[in-house]
Write a protein that holds these residues in place. Structure first.
Motif, mmCIF file in Angstrom:
data_model
loop_
_atom_site.group_PDB
_atom_site.id
_atom_site.type_symbol
_atom_site.label_atom_id
_atom_site.label_comp_id
_atom_site.label_asym_id
_atom_site.label_seq_id
_atom_site.Cartn_x
_atom_site.Cartn_y
_atom_site.Cartn_z
ATOM 1 N N SER A 113 0.851 -1.205 0.000
ATOM 2 C CA SER A 113 0.000 0.000 0.000
ATOM 3 C C SER A 113 0.876 1.241 0.000
ATOM 4 O O SER A 113 1.999 1.197 0.473
ATOM 5 N N PRO A 114 0.350 2.375 -0.483
ATOM 6 C CA PRO A 114 -0.945 2.533 -1.143
ATOM 7 C C PRO A 114 -0.881 2.094 -2.605
ATOM 8 O O PRO A 114 0.096 2.327 -3.284
ATOM 9 N N ARG A 115 -1.944 1.428 -3.050
ATOM 10 C CA ARG A 115 -1.978 0.908 -4.419
ATOM 11 C C ARG A 115 -2.870 1.776 -5.316
ATOM 12 O O ARG A 115 -3.861 2.334 -4.842
ATOM 13 N N THR A 116 -2.489 1.857 -6.578
ATOM 14 C CA THR A 116 -3.371 2.441 -7.594
ATOM 15 C C THR A 116 -3.704 1.309 -8.553
ATOM 16 O O THR A 116 -2.806 0.651 -9.078
ATOM 17 N N LEU A 117 -4.992 1.079 -8.745
ATOM 18 C CA LEU A 117 -5.448 -0.028 -9.571
ATOM 19 C C LEU A 117 -6.294 0.497 -10.726
ATOM 20 O O LEU A 117 -6.818 1.608 -10.671
ATOM 21 N N LYS A 118 -6.424 -0.322 -11.752
ATOM 22 C CA LYS A 118 -7.183 0.079 -12.943
ATOM 23 C C LYS A 118 -8.281 -0.937 -13.231
ATOM 24 O O LYS A 118 -8.100 -2.136 -13.027
ATOM 25 N N THR A 119 -9.413 -0.441 -13.724
ATOM 26 C CA THR A 119 -10.483 -1.343 -14.145
ATOM 27 C C THR A 119 -11.277 -0.729 -15.291
ATOM 28 O O THR A 119 -11.335 0.494 -15.431
ATOM 29 N N HIS A 120 -11.889 -1.608 -16.098
ATOM 30 C CA HIS A 120 -12.853 -1.161 -17.112
ATOM 31 C C HIS A 120 -14.256 -1.646 -16.748
ATOM 32 O O HIS A 120 -15.186 -1.537 -17.550
ATOM 33 N N LEU A 121 -14.414 -2.173 -15.555
ATOM 34 C CA LEU A 121 -15.704 -2.759 -15.182
ATOM 35 C C LEU A 121 -16.799 -1.702 -15.054
ATOM 36 O O LEU A 121 -16.552 -0.601 -14.552
ATOM 37 N N PRO A 122 -18.034 -2.056 -15.481
ATOM 38 C CA PRO A 122 -19.149 -1.163 -15.189
ATOM 39 C C PRO A 122 -19.349 -1.131 -13.671
ATOM 40 O O PRO A 122 -18.950 -2.061 -12.969
ATOM 41 N N VAL A 123 -19.953 -0.076 -13.182
ATOM 42 C CA VAL A 123 -19.983 0.157 -11.736
ATOM 43 C C VAL A 123 -20.592 -1.006 -10.945
ATOM 44 O O VAL A 123 -20.121 -1.337 -9.848
ATOM 45 N N GLN A 124 -21.610 -1.681 -11.508
ATOM 46 C CA GLN A 124 -22.279 -2.762 -10.771
ATOM 47 C C GLN A 124 -21.401 -4.009 -10.623
ATOM 48 O O GLN A 124 -21.694 -4.874 -9.804
ATOM 49 N N LEU A 125 -20.330 -4.107 -11.416
ATOM 50 C CA LEU A 125 -19.452 -5.275 -11.322
ATOM 51 C C LEU A 125 -18.164 -4.994 -10.535
ATOM 52 O O LEU A 125 -17.308 -5.868 -10.411
ATOM 53 N N VAL A 126 -18.028 -3.796 -10.006
ATOM 54 C CA VAL A 126 -16.837 -3.473 -9.209
ATOM 55 C C VAL A 126 -16.906 -4.266 -7.900
ATOM 56 O O VAL A 126 -17.955 -4.284 -7.240
ATOM 57 N N PRO A 127 -15.817 -4.932 -7.517
ATOM 58 C CA PRO A 127 -15.836 -5.697 -6.263
ATOM 59 C C PRO A 127 -16.368 -4.854 -5.094
ATOM 60 O O PRO A 127 -15.923 -3.720 -4.898
ATOM 61 N N PRO A 128 -17.324 -5.390 -4.342
ATOM 62 C CA PRO A 128 -17.976 -4.609 -3.279
ATOM 63 C C PRO A 128 -17.028 -4.075 -2.201
ATOM 64 O O PRO A 128 -17.343 -3.084 -1.539
ATOM 65 N N SER A 129 -15.859 -4.710 -2.065
ATOM 66 C CA SER A 129 -14.929 -4.247 -1.013
ATOM 67 C C SER A 129 -14.468 -2.803 -1.247
ATOM 68 O O SER A 129 -14.129 -2.092 -0.308
ATOM 69 N N PHE A 130 -14.481 -2.347 -2.518
ATOM 70 C CA PHE A 130 -14.085 -0.958 -2.793
ATOM 71 C C PHE A 130 -15.054 0.028 -2.140
ATOM 72 O O PHE A 130 -14.654 1.077 -1.638
ATOM 73 N N TRP A 131 -16.348 -0.339 -2.146
ATOM 74 C CA TRP A 131 -17.346 0.547 -1.533
ATOM 75 C C TRP A 131 -17.310 0.412 -0.014
ATOM 76 O O TRP A 131 -17.442 1.405 0.708
#
Length: 307
Positions: A113-131
């Motif tokens: 940490s701290p990490r910077t990560l990248k995704t192209h996922l639509p919001v509903q498929l983002v892993p819930p741990s981020f929220w």
């Protein structure tokens, strides 16, 4: 040298293009579908930063800008590794006997940490741990027409993606949302709604082109960072399209060499606003505009297709 080139070419011809699969109605590469449980159960940390975009909407540009900010404009530190290794691509998984194995989750989990990560996922498929962890997210959206053009050329040069078919066919797929990472329309609208509930900085590609300094300052404020004028100018210079296009740590010439063929179309092609005018016929433009109007009728989101 000529022999090496021939070997590279034969490797590229041998890499089969992947079949698409589906997760909750969203088209994703089959390889991503195969590890979906691991993606969904990914454990975010509170100080993670997620850079989210629809594919070919200014992702790499934003990543490089963020890294330059985090490294206080130190160009050498930003060249410590290729962009794909500095900021793991969360859901991307490619395991080809001829290619470098790339497993975004593994890279992310091994990263301090701290990490910077990248995704192209639509919001509903983002892993819930981020929220759950209340992570910060920077989302970048690009107007549909330029995004479509860029995505088409990316498919042409990238054997890690399904064959795009003709321009006409790909446009049809894009409009119906049957492309990887799903519908552009749902993607930009979903993230736009989510910004009211989560710590999301929603940026526009066109704004970044028009006034990069202003947009970098927004990112600085969002990340609670402060830099002096000299460092800001350094960041501006090193994240310009011309400089990044020549930067092997950002232009994908070092990664995925058996998959990406830059002679077909460079990964960093034009980085322009309004290039769609060189691709759309009058009839295609009319059809696209009518469809766009229907699909975007339920949102306050407004995009510019020229500057």
């Amino acid at each position: 040298m000529a022999l090496d080139k021939m070997e590279d070419l034969s490797l590229q011809q041998m890499v089969p293009r992947p079949e698409p699969g589906e997760v909750e109605g969203i088209t994703l590469p089959k390889s991503v579908c195969s590890i979906w449980d691991q993606v969904w159960n990914f454990q975010a940390r509170p100080d993670d930063l997620l850079i989210a975009t629809y594919a070919k909407a200014g992702t790499t540009w934003t990543q490089e800008t963020v890294d330059m900010i985090q490294q206080n404009g130190d160009v050498e530190k930003c060249r410590r590794a290729t962009i794909g290794k500095r900021h793991p691509f969360l859901e991307w998984f490619i395991e080809d006997p001829l290619s470098t194995r790339y497993f975004g989750l593994e890279l992310a989990e091994a990263m301090p940490s701290p990490r910077t990560l990248k995704t192209h996922l639509p919001v509903q498929l983002v892993p819930p741990s981020f929220w759950k962890q209340n992570c910060k997210v920077i989302y970048v959206a690009r107007n549909a027409k330029d995004n479509l053009v860029s995505y088409y050329h990316f498919h042409r040069m990238n054997k890690g993606l399904p064959d795009p078919g003709t321009w006409e066919e790909f446009m049809e797929k894009f409009m119906t949302g049957k492309v990887l990472w799903g519908s552009w329309y749902d993607h930009v609208k979903g993230w736009w709604k989510a910004k009211d509930k989560h710590r999301i900085l929603y940026l526009f590609y066109e704004d970044m082109k028009e006034n990069p300094k202003r947009e970098i300052q927004k990112i600085l404020k969002f990340l609670e960072k402060d830099v002096n004028q000299e460092i800001l100018n350094k960041i501006l210079h090193n994240t310009s399209f011309e400089i990044m296009k020549e930067n092997p740590m950002a232009n994908y010439t070092r990664d995925f060499q058996t998959i990406m063929d830059h002679s077909i179309s460079p990964f960093m092609r034009k980085g322009a606003v309004g290039d769609w005018k060189n691709h759309f016929t009058v009839a295609q433009n009319k059809k696209f505009d009518e469809d766009y109007k229907k699909k975007m009728a339920d949102t306050s989101l407004v995009f510019r297709t020229e500057l």
